[in-house]
Design a protein around this motif. Structure first.
Motif, short mmCIF file in Angstrom:
data_model
loop_
_atom_site.label_atom_id
_atom_site.label_comp_id
_atom_site.label_asym_id
_atom_site.label_seq_id
_atom_site.Cartn_x
_atom_site.Cartn_y
_atom_site.Cartn_z
N THR A 67 13.97 1.17 -10.01
CA THR A 67 13.13 0.74 -11.13
C THR A 67 12.14 -0.33 -10.66
O THR A 67 10.96 -0.28 -11.01
CB THR A 67 13.99 0.17 -12.26
N LEU A 68 12.66 -1.25 -9.87
CA LEU A 68 11.79 -2.31 -9.36
C LEU A 68 10.65 -1.70 -8.54
O LEU A 68 9.48 -2.08 -8.70
CB LEU A 68 12.60 -3.29 -8.50
N GLN A 69 11.01 -0.75 -7.70
CA GLN A 69 10.00 -0.07 -6.87
C GLN A 69 8.91 0.55 -7.74
O GLN A 69 7.71 0.35 -7.50
CB GLN A 69 10.71 0.99 -6.03
N ASP A 70 9.34 1.25 -8.80
CA ASP A 70 8.37 1.90 -9.68
C ASP A 70 7.53 0.89 -10.45
O ASP A 70 6.30 1.01 -10.53
CB ASP A 70 9.09 2.82 -10.68
N ASP A 71 8.22 -0.12 -11.00
CA ASP A 71 7.52 -1.14 -11.79
C ASP A 71 6.45 -1.82 -10.95
O ASP A 71 5.32 -2.03 -11.40
CB ASP A 71 8.50 -2.20 -12.29
N LEU A 72 6.85 -2.16 -9.73
CA LEU A 72 5.95 -2.92 -8.87
C LEU A 72 4.70 -2.10 -8.55
O LEU A 72 3.57 -2.62 -8.60
CB LEU A 72 6.71 -3.30 -7.59
N THR A 73 4.88 -0.86 -8.25
CA THR A 73 3.72 -0.01 -7.93
C THR A 73 2.79 0.09 -9.13
O THR A 73 1.56 -0.01 -9.00
CB THR A 73 4.20 1.42 -7.53
N SER A 74 3.38 0.26 -10.34
CA SER A 74 2.55 0.34 -11.54
C SER A 74 1.78 -0.95 -11.76
O SER A 74 0.58 -0.93 -12.09
CB SER A 74 3.40 0.61 -12.78
N ARG A 75 2.49 -2.08 -11.56
CA ARG A 75 1.86 -3.36 -11.81
C ARG A 75 0.72 -3.65 -10.82
O ARG A 75 -0.28 -4.27 -11.19
CB ARG A 75 2.89 -4.50 -11.74
N VAL A 76 0.89 -3.21 -9.59
CA VAL A 76 -0.17 -3.40 -8.59
C VAL A 76 -1.46 -2.75 -9.10
O VAL A 76 -2.55 -3.33 -9.04
CB VAL A 76 0.25 -2.82 -7.22
N VAL A 77 -1.31 -1.56 -9.65
CA VAL A 77 -2.48 -0.84 -10.15
C VAL A 77 -3.02 -1.53 -11.40
O VAL A 77 -4.20 -1.83 -11.51
CB VAL A 77 -2.12 0.63 -10.46
N LYS A 78 -2.10 -1.82 -12.33
CA LYS A 78 -2.50 -2.37 -13.61
C LYS A 78 -3.17 -3.74 -13.44
O LYS A 78 -4.21 -4.02 -14.06
CB LYS A 78 -1.25 -2.50 -14.49
N ASP A 79 -2.59 -4.60 -12.62
CA ASP A 79 -3.09 -5.96 -12.46
C ASP A 79 -4.12 -6.08 -11.32
O ASP A 79 -4.59 -7.17 -11.02
CB ASP A 79 -1.93 -6.94 -12.21
N ARG A 80 -4.40 -4.97 -10.69
CA ARG A 80 -5.32 -4.96 -9.53
C ARG A 80 -4.93 -6.05 -8.54
O ARG A 80 -5.76 -6.84 -8.08
CB ARG A 80 -6.76 -5.16 -9.99
N ALA A 81 -3.63 -6.09 -8.25
CA ALA A 81 -3.12 -7.14 -7.37
C ALA A 81 -3.56 -6.89 -5.94
O ALA A 81 -3.73 -5.76 -5.50
CB ALA A 81 -1.61 -7.18 -7.47
N LYS A 82 -3.77 -7.99 -5.23
CA LYS A 82 -4.17 -7.89 -3.82
C LYS A 82 -2.98 -8.09 -2.90
O LYS A 82 -3.07 -7.83 -1.71
CB LYS A 82 -5.24 -8.96 -3.50
N GLY A 83 -1.91 -8.63 -3.46
CA GLY A 83 -0.75 -8.86 -2.62
C GLY A 83 0.52 -8.95 -3.44
O GLY A 83 0.48 -9.23 -4.64
N VAL A 84 1.66 -8.68 -2.76
CA VAL A 84 2.96 -8.74 -3.44
C VAL A 84 3.88 -9.59 -2.59
O VAL A 84 3.98 -9.38 -1.37
CB VAL A 84 3.56 -7.33 -3.61
N LEU A 85 4.55 -10.54 -3.26
CA LEU A 85 5.48 -11.38 -2.52
C LEU A 85 6.88 -11.16 -3.09
O LEU A 85 7.11 -11.32 -4.28
CB LEU A 85 5.07 -12.85 -2.67
N ILE A 86 7.80 -10.75 -2.22
CA ILE A 86 9.15 -10.45 -2.69
C ILE A 86 10.12 -11.45 -2.06
O ILE A 86 10.28 -11.50 -0.84
CB ILE A 86 9.57 -9.01 -2.32
#
Lengths: 131, 451
Positions: free
Chosen positions: A28-47
């Motif tokens: 779920t986290l994997q899916d959520d994160l991918t969606s959010r990257v698109v939605k928020d037009r994120a340039k980076g992800v920190l886990i």
């Protein structure tokens, strides 16, 4: 069903995994994160995985998948705070996380992402290994 | 010999997480260093996931091998799944499943010193692995295990999810039971409904029958009343023309007999006899229907006096036939319907006298006994008697066993007796045989004393 919260900080998304995830939660986290990257037009992800005592092949694969997917979507991801014992185990398991950027802690990870954003990626040994 | 520490079922995804957390906790309690705790936890995570994903769930057992040093912490994961078909190739590292099954097993083997896997097709897979306890760790004894068990209970049983899940399972089981119960109930209920329908049908049938019976009863009562009236009217109305016939026949006999031929005289005699008989018949019929209408009313009766009076009235015929009369009557008074009793005894005594008149000498025995609840009267004669097969017929109205020219009579006597007795719950029966005389027994219930 519970979820791992995803925080937005400027151009970046911040995820702190604080619970021992079962497999579905990880997916779920994997899916959520991918969606959010698109939605928020994120340039980076920190886990931040500093709370994880165990990273087995499944979670390792999930981290690698996130890195690959976000990169495809134009966002770099950095995994920070891996415990030494976890690092040893991952290596002994024979997992290669060579596509996953890592950093010692959140500060270093943020710095890495900002540098990446500015096209000034430092060569601090945390560069992804060349294929 | 091994000491069991804990056991865990792998039924849900979350159980894989519980398993690896327990593994780490136990490893910590046993004295393993941090790296080894992580190794053991990670290893179990891999193997437990395999059992859950591919084996359809399984069981995890934690144990200590050997009770003396060096001791070893072991974990067994077993499932009843389809087994691993290409285990050999997998262990040699030639095969990695698309979902990473191979990596888990090979990785785990690489993580730990001892690792055993056995898999049989369609019977499941059993994986055992473990690690020797560090030399610095204290010896594990039963007491240590108790402490570990307690610690695990404190650390994990409070998990709300676990709790909810247990409750959920209990709820599911309860629901299933409820469902079965409900099915049973539905079955029983529908059976009951069918029975009920049957009952209702039966009931309405009964009701219809009851209504029909009531109607019939009412009809019968009306008919009976009509019949009583009819019998009375007929007998009464018949008497008038009969009186006419008898009067003219007697006049003919008395005043004009001389002018008649022999044949005419014979006819006249026959007519006179017939009118006499008819007169008796009508008299009896009237009597019978009158008795029917009367309600028994008890009074104090002196039995001795009553019977003496009856015999007194018949002294002429008794003397004429030189009948030997014997009796056995207690000197007692009874509370009875006198008119009814007189009627009964008169009829029976008359019958006895009539049917024994050809005996030599005729005998008449009268006996009265006081029994516990009844008065019993018996009238005995030594007359012609009758065949016992006609016993029931003799009490019917106008039923006779003998011809009228042998013994006169209408056949109403015993029917009247029977009717009187029926009205007061009395009973009559006879003991007889052809040419052996008869004994008639009558029983009348003792009525309550007068107040």
């Amino acid at each position: 069903m519970d979820k791992i919260p995803i925080l937005k900080m400027g151009h970046f998304l911040l995820v702190t995994i604080q619970v021992d995830m079962h497999d579905r939660l990880a997916m779920t986290l994997q899916d959520d994160l991918t969606s959010r990257v698109v939605k928020d037009r994120a340039k980076g992800v920190l886990i931040d995985i500093s709370s994880l005592e165990i990273v087995d092949s499944f979670i390792g694969r999930m981290l690698a998948n996130i890195a690959a997917m976000t990169r495809t979507l134009g966002a770099e991801s950095v995994v920070v705070g891996m415990q030494p014992a976890v690092a040893i185990t991952i290596v002994e398991l024979g997992m290669s996380l060579h596509n996953v950027r890592t950093a010692l802690n959140v500060d270093k990870g943020m710095a890495l992402l900002i540098a990446q954003l500015n096209g000034l990626a430092e060569d601090d040994g945390n560069e992804p290994n060349p294929e | 010999m091994s000491l069991a520490i804990a056991r865990l079922e792998l039924r849900y995804e979350q159980d894989v997480v519980y398993a690896r957390q327990r593994a780490r906790r136990i490893a910590k309690l046993l004295g393993f260093e941090h790296h080894d705790q992580t190794r053991l936890g990670t290893a179990l995570s891999e193997i437990a996931r395999n059992a859950y994903q591919y084996g359809g769930g399984g069981t995890v057992e934690f144990f200590i091998e050997d009770q003396k040093r060096p001791q070893r912490f072991g974990i067994t994961v077993s499932d009843q799944g389809p087994g691993i078909a290409n285990l050999e190739a997998l262990l040699e590292g030639h095969y990695v499943s698309p979902t990473g099954l191979g990596l888990g097993i090979i990785g785990t083997r690489r993580l730990l010193d001892d690792f055993h896997i056995a898999s049989t097709a369609d019977q499941g897979t059993k994986v055992t692995f473990g690690k020797p306890l560090p030399p610095t760790a204290p010896l594990v004894t039963a007491a240590t295990l108790r402490r570990i068990t307690e610690d695990l209970a404190n650390a994990f049983s409070a998990s709300p999810l676990e709790e909810i899940r247990t409750q959920n399972q209990e709820l599911l089981a309860a629901l299933e039971q409820l469902r079965q119960r409900e099915e049973e109930l539905t079955g029983v209920n529908s059976e009951l409904m069918r029975t009920n329908d049957g009952m209702i049908a039966l009931y309405s049938e009964l009701e219809q029958k009851a209504v029909a019976i009531e109607k019939t009863e009412a009809l019968l009562r009306t008919r009976n009343e009509e019949l009583k009236g009819f019998a009375y009217t007929v007998s009464h109305d018949l008497k008038a023309p009969l009186r006419g016939i008898a009067g003219y026949a007697q006049e003919l006999d008395r005043k004009h007999r001389g002018g008649l031929s022999d044949r005419a005289q014979f006819c006249l005699t026959q007519i006179l006899t017939a009118t006499r008989n008819l007169d008796h018949l009508i008299e009896d019929l009237l009597h019978f229907s009158r008795l029917d209408a009367e309600t028994p009313s008890p009074t104090t009766v002196n039995l001795r006096d009553l019977i003496d009076t009856i015999l007194q009235d018949r002294s002429l015929i008794i003397a004429e036939q030189s009948v030997e009369v014997t009796d056995e009557i207690p000197a007692a008074t009874a509370w009875l319907w006198e008119r009814g009793l007189v009627q009964v005894l008169t009829n029976l005594i008359d019958n006895a006298l009539k049917y024994s008149r050809n005996a030599n000498p005729p005998r008449l025995g009268i006996r009265v006994e006081e029994l516990e609840t009844v008065w019993r009267f018996s009238i005995q004669d030594n007359g012609i008697g009758f065949d016992m097969k006609y016993h029931d017929r003799i009490f019917g109205l106008f039923n006779r066993l003998v011809r009228v020219d042998e013994f006169e009579g209408t056949g109403a006597g015993l029917a009247i007796v029977k009717k009187v007795l029926d009205k007061q719950d009395g009973r009559i029966w006879a003991q007889s045989a052809r040419n052996q005389g008869s004994t008639f027994f009558v029983e009348l219930p003792k009525l309550g004393a007068p107040k």
